[in-house]
Scaffold this motif. Structure first.
Motif, PDB file in Angstrom:
ATOM      1  N   ASN A  77      -1.152 -45.020  39.196  1.00 26.26           N
ATOM      2  CA  ASN A  77       0.286 -44.778  39.219  1.00 26.26           C
ATOM      3  C   ASN A  77       0.804 -44.627  40.648  1.00 26.26           C
ATOM      4  O   ASN A  77       1.898 -45.084  40.967  1.00 26.26           O
ATOM      5  CB  ASN A  77       0.637 -43.545  38.399  1.00 26.26           C
ATOM      6  CG  ASN A  77       0.481 -43.789  36.911  1.00 26.26           C
ATOM      7  OD1 ASN A  77       0.400 -44.919  36.454  1.00 26.26           O
ATOM      8  ND2 ASN A  77       0.429 -42.726  36.147  1.00 26.26           N
ATOM      9  N   GLN A  78       0.028 -43.978  41.505  1.00 24.67           N
ATOM     10  CA  GLN A  78       0.426 -43.839  42.897  1.00 24.67           C
ATOM     11  C   GLN A  78       0.585 -45.219  43.537  1.00 24.67           C
ATOM     12  O   GLN A  78       1.585 -45.488  44.198  1.00 24.67           O
ATOM     13  CB  GLN A  78      -0.603 -43.019  43.684  1.00 24.67           C
ATOM     14  CG  GLN A  78      -0.264 -42.913  45.156  1.00 24.67           C
ATOM     15  CD  GLN A  78      -1.414 -42.419  46.006  1.00 24.67           C
ATOM     16  OE1 GLN A  78      -2.550 -42.288  45.533  1.00 24.67           O
ATOM     17  NE2 GLN A  78      -1.138 -42.149  47.256  1.00 24.67           N
ATOM     18  N   GLY A  79      -0.395 -46.088  43.340  1.00 26.52           N
ATOM     19  CA  GLY A  79      -0.329 -47.418  43.934  1.00 26.52           C
ATOM     20  C   GLY A  79       0.844 -48.235  43.440  1.00 26.52           C
ATOM     21  O   GLY A  79       1.550 -48.875  44.220  1.00 26.52           O
ATOM     22  N   VAL A  80       1.086 -48.198  42.141  1.00 20.31           N
ATOM     23  CA  VAL A  80       2.212 -48.952  41.572  1.00 20.31           C
ATOM     24  C   VAL A  80       3.529 -48.409  42.111  1.00 20.31           C
ATOM     25  O   VAL A  80       4.419 -49.171  42.515  1.00 20.31           O
ATOM     26  CB  VAL A  80       2.183 -48.910  40.028  1.00 20.31           C
ATOM     27  CG1 VAL A  80       3.463 -49.486  39.442  1.00 20.31           C
ATOM     28  CG2 VAL A  80       0.973 -49.674  39.507  1.00 20.31           C
ATOM     29  N   LEU A  81       3.670 -47.099  42.159  1.00 25.87           N
ATOM     30  CA  LEU A  81       4.915 -46.504  42.644  1.00 25.87           C
ATOM     31  C   LEU A  81       5.118 -46.785  44.138  1.00 25.87           C
ATOM     32  O   LEU A  81       6.233 -47.095  44.560  1.00 25.87           O
ATOM     33  CB  LEU A  81       4.928 -44.997  42.359  1.00 25.87           C
ATOM     34  CG  LEU A  81       6.225 -44.267  42.690  1.00 25.87           C
ATOM     35  CD1 LEU A  81       7.436 -44.896  42.001  1.00 25.87           C
ATOM     36  CD2 LEU A  81       6.097 -42.793  42.294  1.00 25.87           C
ATOM     37  N   GLU A  82       4.054 -46.680  44.916  1.00 28.40           N
ATOM     38  CA  GLU A  82       4.164 -47.005  46.347  1.00 28.40           C
ATOM     39  C   GLU A  82       4.678 -48.438  46.495  1.00 28.40           C
ATOM     40  O   GLU A  82       5.570 -48.710  47.305  1.00 28.40           O
ATOM     41  CB  GLU A  82       2.803 -46.875  47.043  1.00 28.40           C
ATOM     42  CG  GLU A  82       2.231 -45.493  47.103  1.00 28.40           C
ATOM     43  CD  GLU A  82       2.722 -44.617  48.242  1.00 28.40           C
ATOM     44  OE1 GLU A  82       3.778 -44.920  48.828  1.00 28.40           O
ATOM     45  OE2 GLU A  82       2.034 -43.622  48.521  1.00 28.40           O
ATOM     46  N   GLN A  83       4.142 -49.339  45.702  1.00 22.30           N
ATOM     47  CA  GLN A  83       4.559 -50.730  45.778  1.00 22.30           C
ATOM     48  C   GLN A  83       6.018 -50.894  45.361  1.00 22.30           C
ATOM     49  O   GLN A  83       6.786 -51.573  46.031  1.00 22.30           O
ATOM     50  CB  GLN A  83       3.657 -51.592  44.905  1.00 22.30           C
ATOM     51  CG  GLN A  83       3.973 -53.073  45.039  1.00 22.30           C
ATOM     52  CD  GLN A  83       3.091 -53.917  44.167  1.00 22.30           C
ATOM     53  OE1 GLN A  83       2.708 -53.491  43.095  1.00 22.30           O
ATOM     54  NE2 GLN A  83       2.774 -55.104  44.622  1.00 22.30           N
ATOM     55  N   ARG A  84       6.405 -50.266  44.277  1.00 22.10           N
ATOM     56  CA  ARG A  84       7.789 -50.374  43.805  1.00 22.10           C
ATOM     57  C   ARG A  84       8.789 -49.796  44.804  1.00 22.10           C
ATOM     58  O   ARG A  84       9.932 -50.225  44.849  1.00 22.10           O
ATOM     59  CB  ARG A  84       7.946 -49.672  42.458  1.00 22.10           C
ATOM     60  CG  ARG A  84       7.326 -50.450  41.346  1.00 22.10           C
ATOM     61  CD  ARG A  84       7.639 -49.847  40.020  1.00 22.10           C
ATOM     62  NE  ARG A  84       7.056 -50.682  38.985  1.00 22.10           N
ATOM     63  CZ  ARG A  84       6.976 -50.332  37.733  1.00 22.10           C
ATOM     64  NH1 ARG A  84       7.439 -49.161  37.334  1.00 22.10           N
ATOM     65  NH2 ARG A  84       6.439 -51.141  36.858  1.00 22.10           N
ATOM     66  N   MET A  85       8.326 -48.840  45.589  1.00 16.78           N
ATOM     67  CA  MET A  85       9.194 -48.234  46.588  1.00 16.78           C
ATOM     68  C   MET A  85       9.163 -49.011  47.905  1.00 16.78           C
ATOM     69  O   MET A  85       9.761 -48.591  48.888  1.00 16.78           O
ATOM     70  CB  MET A  85       8.787 -46.770  46.806  1.00 16.78           C
ATOM     71  CG  MET A  85       9.031 -45.907  45.576  1.00 16.78           C
ATOM     72  SD  MET A  85       8.429 -44.210  45.754  1.00 16.78           S
ATOM     73  CE  MET A  85       9.636 -43.542  46.905  1.00 16.78           C
ATOM     74  N   GLY A  86       8.477 -50.151  47.902  1.00 11.39           N
ATOM     75  CA  GLY A  86       8.430 -51.000  49.073  1.00 11.39           C
ATOM     76  C   GLY A  86       7.455 -50.544  50.142  1.00 11.39           C
ATOM     77  O   GLY A  86       7.497 -51.013  51.275  1.00 11.39           O
ATOM     78  N   ARG A  87       6.560 -49.665  49.789  1.00 14.53           N
ATOM     79  CA  ARG A  87       5.566 -49.143  50.727  1.00 14.53           C
ATOM     80  C   ARG A  87       4.257 -49.916  50.530  1.00 14.53           C
ATOM     81  O   ARG A  87       3.278 -49.380  50.015  1.00 14.53           O
ATOM     82  CB  ARG A  87       5.375 -47.647  50.493  1.00 14.53           C
ATOM     83  CG  ARG A  87       6.651 -46.860  50.699  1.00 14.53           C
ATOM     84  CD  ARG A  87       6.468 -45.421  50.310  1.00 14.53           C
ATOM     85  NE  ARG A  87       7.705 -44.687  50.467  1.00 14.53           N
ATOM     86  CZ  ARG A  87       7.877 -43.431  50.079  1.00 14.53           C
ATOM     87  NH1 ARG A  87       6.884 -42.769  49.516  1.00 14.53           N
ATOM     88  NH2 ARG A  87       9.030 -42.840  50.248  1.00 14.53           N
ATOM     89  N   LEU A  88       4.268 -51.145  50.962  1.00  9.80           N
ATOM     90  CA  LEU A  88       3.145 -52.035  50.675  1.00  9.80           C
ATOM     91  C   LEU A  88       1.864 -51.612  51.389  1.00  9.80           C
ATOM     92  O   LEU A  88       0.776 -51.735  50.822  1.00  9.80           O
ATOM     93  CB  LEU A  88       3.509 -53.472  51.019  1.00  9.80           C
ATOM     94  CG  LEU A  88       4.673 -54.056  50.203  1.00  9.80           C
ATOM     95  CD1 LEU A  88       4.922 -55.503  50.593  1.00  9.80           C
ATOM     96  CD2 LEU A  88       4.412 -53.936  48.713  1.00  9.80           C
ATOM     97  N   ALA A  89       1.969 -51.121  52.611  1.00 10.82           N
ATOM     98  CA  ALA A  89       0.756 -50.690  53.316  1.00 10.82           C
ATOM     99  C   ALA A  89       0.086 -49.543  52.564  1.00 10.82           C
ATOM    100  O   ALA A  89      -1.144 -49.520  52.409  1.00 10.82           O
ATOM    101  CB  ALA A  89       1.096 -50.266  54.745  1.00 10.82           C
ATOM    102  N   GLU A  90       0.896 -48.600  52.064  1.00 10.63           N
ATOM    103  CA  GLU A  90       0.341 -47.484  51.303  1.00 10.63           C
ATOM    104  C   GLU A  90      -0.266 -47.972  49.989  1.00 10.63           C
ATOM    105  O   GLU A  90      -1.334 -47.523  49.578  1.00 10.63           O
ATOM    106  CB  GLU A  90       1.413 -46.421  51.031  1.00 10.63           C
ATOM    107  CG  GLU A  90       1.874 -45.675  52.259  1.00 10.63           C
ATOM    108  CD  GLU A  90       3.047 -46.352  52.973  1.00 10.63           C
ATOM    109  OE1 GLU A  90       3.293 -47.557  52.744  1.00 10.63           O
ATOM    110  OE2 GLU A  90       3.699 -45.667  53.774  1.00 10.63           O
ATOM    111  N   ALA A  91       0.435 -48.900  49.329  1.00 10.82           N
ATOM    112  CA  ALA A  91      -0.079 -49.448  48.068  1.00 10.82           C
ATOM    113  C   ALA A  91      -1.405 -50.169  48.295  1.00 10.82           C
ATOM    114  O   ALA A  91      -2.333 -50.035  47.497  1.00 10.82           O
ATOM    115  CB  ALA A  91       0.950 -50.399  47.454  1.00 10.82           C
ATOM    116  N   GLU A  92      -1.498 -50.917  49.389  1.00 11.21           N
ATOM    117  CA  GLU A  92      -2.748 -51.624  49.680  1.00 11.21           C
ATOM    118  C   GLU A  92      -3.866 -50.644  50.010  1.00 11.21           C
ATOM    119  O   GLU A  92      -5.023 -50.871  49.648  1.00 11.21           O
ATOM    120  CB  GLU A  92      -2.527 -52.616  50.810  1.00 11.21           C
ATOM    121  CG  GLU A  92      -1.684 -53.796  50.359  1.00 11.21           C
ATOM    122  CD  GLU A  92      -1.314 -54.738  51.482  1.00 11.21           C
ATOM    123  OE1 GLU A  92      -1.849 -54.602  52.599  1.00 11.21           O
ATOM    124  OE2 GLU A  92      -0.469 -55.616  51.231  1.00 11.21           O
TER     125      GLU A  92
END
Length: 125
Positions: A77-92
């Protein structure tokens, strides 16, 4: 029945029914009673994310992961939310960590594979 497990499941049902305020309030009560519960922090994160309170949800997921670094649901969930919030480096970064989890954490591993292969993941929180 175990009060902790019953409450966790009730909170999850509240989330599924869209009773997000009630679920968040209950999760906060669980955290007050069982502060070391990664699952309660995860439920709080889910309820907050669905309310559009992304930063608060991320804080809840991060606390869940402090308590249980291999909790696949919180990590995913953290990764998906980071991505949805445009925080791609964090999601990766979440995806890279997820790839190192034991195979029993299949959900997190699947998330890692999706993030590694594309920039948009269609998954409901």
């Amino acid at each position: 029945p175990d009060l902790f497990l019953v409450t966790i499941h009730k909170d999850f049902l509240k989330i599924a029914e869209g009773k997000l305020g009630e679920a968040a309030e209950s999760a906060r009560g669980m955290i007050a009673r069982w502060p070391q519960s990664a699952e309660a922090h995860t439920n709080l994160g889910i309820a907050l994310a669905r309310q559009g309170r992304g930063d608060e949800a991320l804080a809840a997921y991060r606390q869940a992961l402090v308590l249980d670094p291999q909790l696949a649901q919180a990590r995913y969930n953290q990764g998906v939310l980071e991505q949805r919030m445009g925080r791609l480096a964090e999601a990766e970064a979440v995806a890279r960590f997820s790839q190192r989890l034991p195979h029993r954490h299949l959900l997190a591993a699947q998330h890692a594979q999706r993030l590694a292969g594309q920039h948009h993941v269609e998954v409901a929180l």
